[in-house]
Design an enzyme around this catalytic site. Structure first.
Site, short mmCIF file in Angstrom:
data_model
loop_
_atom_site.label_atom_id
_atom_site.label_comp_id
_atom_site.label_asym_id
_atom_site.label_seq_id
_atom_site.Cartn_x
_atom_site.Cartn_y
_atom_site.Cartn_z
N LYS A 128 0.85 -1.19 0.00
CA LYS A 128 0.00 0.00 0.00
C LYS A 128 0.89 1.24 0.00
O LYS A 128 1.97 1.27 0.59
CB LYS A 128 -0.89 -0.02 1.25
CG LYS A 128 -1.99 1.02 1.26
CD LYS A 128 -2.89 0.79 2.47
CE LYS A 128 -4.12 1.69 2.45
NZ LYS A 128 -5.04 1.38 3.56
N SER B 58 -9.60 1.02 2.02
CA SER B 58 -8.68 1.94 1.39
C SER B 58 -7.49 1.27 0.70
O SER B 58 -6.68 1.93 0.07
CB SER B 58 -8.14 2.93 2.44
OG SER B 58 -7.44 2.25 3.47
N SER C 293 -10.44 -1.90 5.70
CA SER C 293 -9.67 -1.48 4.53
C SER C 293 -8.79 -2.53 3.87
O SER C 293 -8.25 -2.28 2.80
CB SER C 293 -8.81 -0.27 4.89
OG SER C 293 -9.61 0.86 5.12
#
Length: 579
Positions: A113, A188, A211
């Site tokens: 990420k 996310s 997320s």
């Protein structure tokens, strides 16, 4: 530069970073742009244990493996815009000079990420203000990965603010679902979901309200939400530094359950507490994993969170899983959550704690007119209403619109004093204690709880302006700090999963006709959603990563052996291999 003129600073940095990314992709060796070969496909579909063994024995070089996944990354990004920073040129150097090729992850490419610290690269989080500021050294998580033999090769898309089940921002653009591009891959950690679903191997994301789990469910991969202190989290950046009421945890994601389990086991076997002070020194407990796989299980079923009922496609995934588990000899029984700590109470409490600063911190990073996430923007508007206006709005929603759910959620959604925030944390601890006692007591004592990941399959881009609060199926377990895994089940079928009536009428029939449920259900369309993945969530208790992975294996085995008596169809339809 003073507002509003700093908008031009945002636009300049946005254009700079997009040009840099395009140039780095264009400058990659031609081999990265070539079609996948049979050898590449063998590497992609080889079990991870065999892949590592081949690197250990010199049968495969780490550069061969990296080239394979570099090709995947190039193709995946072209389709979904899932990568923020491509690390391949540097990764080639790391694979031959910095990575421990005798480690348990020897030569395995790992995507990260965007919020993870990698030397030489930004952690922009989708904000222009944080871009063009590369870090000088690797963070603890990346150092651990390299010592284990893994090769970081890409940083992936996320939403600005990190508070969304979409993955879009003004800096990098919109990340698309790999199955139906008009829909979100989740958030996310949506870039990870999109990349892994298209052939990537292993990734790392973060989870504060779902997320890593929602992207797994919406993209059709596997993930594990670890409890706090079980997985490294130092050496990252966040949109809300200092927010500890509902802690964000970094956790693994993978294309297959085998990869997810192997990766989790390997990282914990590296004793991450020696790299990161936040990690508890809990060694891998193989006996718990094996026991969870082998015994007959007591499963608690939570078909609905009591706020947003599951849509037909999600209900079908749950029902199929229940049928498969029952046929395999496991016991499944609907749970009745503790009355004083039900999921709705948890959603209200978690929302108040997470945004106790009134959304000030994540908004402080924006340049003037830099676009925000639509859901986060809605939260900001409510939090910043003057108290008299917010109360009038509450009265209007509560007594004119008669929407008790939404009225309750917004009434105290405002900046908190330190004393108010302490009181919320005290309520959190009571909430956790109540669940602890409930799970220990008869007749519960479940091995795990089975529930949806979200009420809907993936939602279209922009839907968070209406569905921002439809997160109870995941947020509850963050509040409790429970371990939770995601297993993909099937795909949306336009006939089997059709709603059959207007969504408002359907919601009224189940007494859920309020703004929170409407915000999600209004986008449900089985025809437009055809082909999107569905999934279920396997929830264990705190620090039960080994058990949850074992339970996931038991669920998957039951699904693979299950055949529907009426249709003859199997219980699981997930593409495992890259063609």
């Amino acid at each position: 530069m003073l507002p509003p003129f700093d908008y031009f600073q945002y636009a300049r940095i946005r254009d700079l970073k997009r040009r840099e990314r395009a140039a780095r992709f264009a400058a990659l060796r031609q081999e990265y742009h070539a079609p996948l070969t049979d050898s590449n496909k063998t590497i992609i579909n080889k079990p991870i244990e065999e892949l590592v063994e081949d690197v250990h024995n010199g049968v495969l070089s780490p550069l061969e493996v990296l080239l394979t996944y570099g090709k995947i990354a190039v193709k995946a990004h072209e389709k979904t815009n899932c990568i923020t920073e491509i690390l391949l040129p540097e990764a080639e150097e790391w694979a031959t000079s910095e990575v421990n090729l005798q480690g348990p992850l020897a030569g395995v490419p790992v995507s990260l990420k965007d919020s993870v610290q990698v030397k030489g690269f930004d952690i922009s989080l989708g904000y222009a203000r944080l871009a063009a500021k590369p870090y000088e050294k690797d963070g603890p998580m990346v150092r651990l990965l390299k010592d284990a033999g893994a090769v970081p090769y890409a940083k992936t898309a996320l939403p600005v603010t990190l508070l969304s089940f979409e993955s879009a921002n003004g800096l990098w653009g919109t990340c698309r679902n790999p199955h139906v591009p008009e829909y979100s891959p989740g958030g996310s950690t949506g870039g990870e979901g999109a990349l892994l679903a298209q052939g990537g191997r292993i990734g790392i994301g973060s989870d504060v309200a779902g997320s890593v789990r929602v992207p797994a469910a919406w993209s059709g991969i596997y993930s594990l939400r670890c409890s706090t202190g079980r997985w490294p989290k130092s050496g990252v950046n966040t949109s809300m530094p200092g927010q500890e009421g509902v802690q964000s945890v970094f956790s693994p994601m993978a294309r297959t359950l085998n990869d997810l389990t192997y990766f989790t086991r390997a990282i914990i076997g590296m004793q991450p507490w020696n790299y990161d002070y936040t990690v508890h020194p809990i060694s891998w407990r193989a006996d718990q994993e094996e026991e969870a796989k082998e015994k007959k299980l007591r499963v608690g079923l939570m078909t609905s969170d009591g706020v947003v009922p599951p849509t037909p496609a999600i209900s079908r995934a749950i029902n199929t899983t229940v049928a498969a588990l029952t046929e395999a000899g496991h016991t499944v029984r609907e749970i009745t959550p503790p009355p004083s700590a039900d999921p709705w109470t948890g959603l209200v409490l978690a929302s108040q704690i997470l945004n106790s600063d009134g959304c000030a911190t994540f908004n402080s990073i924006f340049h003037s007119f830099e676009p925000s996430d639509p859901g986060a923007a809605q939260l900001t508007t409510i939090a910043n209403l003057p108290r008299p206006l917010r109360y009038l709005y509450y009265l209007y929603v509560r007594y004119i619109k008669r929407d008790i759910r939404w009225a309750t959620l917004i009434r105290n959604f405002s900046p908190k004093t330190a004393a108010e925030q302490w009181a919320l944390v005290a309520k959190r601890e009571l909430f956790r204690a109540t669940w602890h006692e409930w799970w220990n007591a008869e007749p519960q004592q479940y091995d795990f709880i089975l529930c949806p990941v979200n009420a809907t399959p993936a939602l279209p881009h922009g839907a968070m302006r209406d569905a921002v609060s439809s997160c109870g199926y995941t947020f509850l377990w963050n509040l409790l700090d429970y371990t939770a895994g995601v297993i993909p089940i099937s795909r949306v079928d336009p006939k089997k999963d059709a709603l059959g009536k207007p969504y408002r009428q359907a919601l009224k029939e189940v007494d859920a006709d309020h703004a929170i449920a409407q915000g999600a259900w209004k986008y449900y369309d089985a025809v437009k959603m055809a082909g999107l993945p569905t999934a279920v969530q396997v929830v264990g208790r705190r620090w039960e990563e080994e058990k949850v992975l074992g339970y996931m294996a038991a669920v998957e085995e039951a699904l693979e052996n299950y055949r529907d008596e009426e249709t003859g169809e199997g219980g699981k339809y997930v593409l495992r291999e890259v063609d």
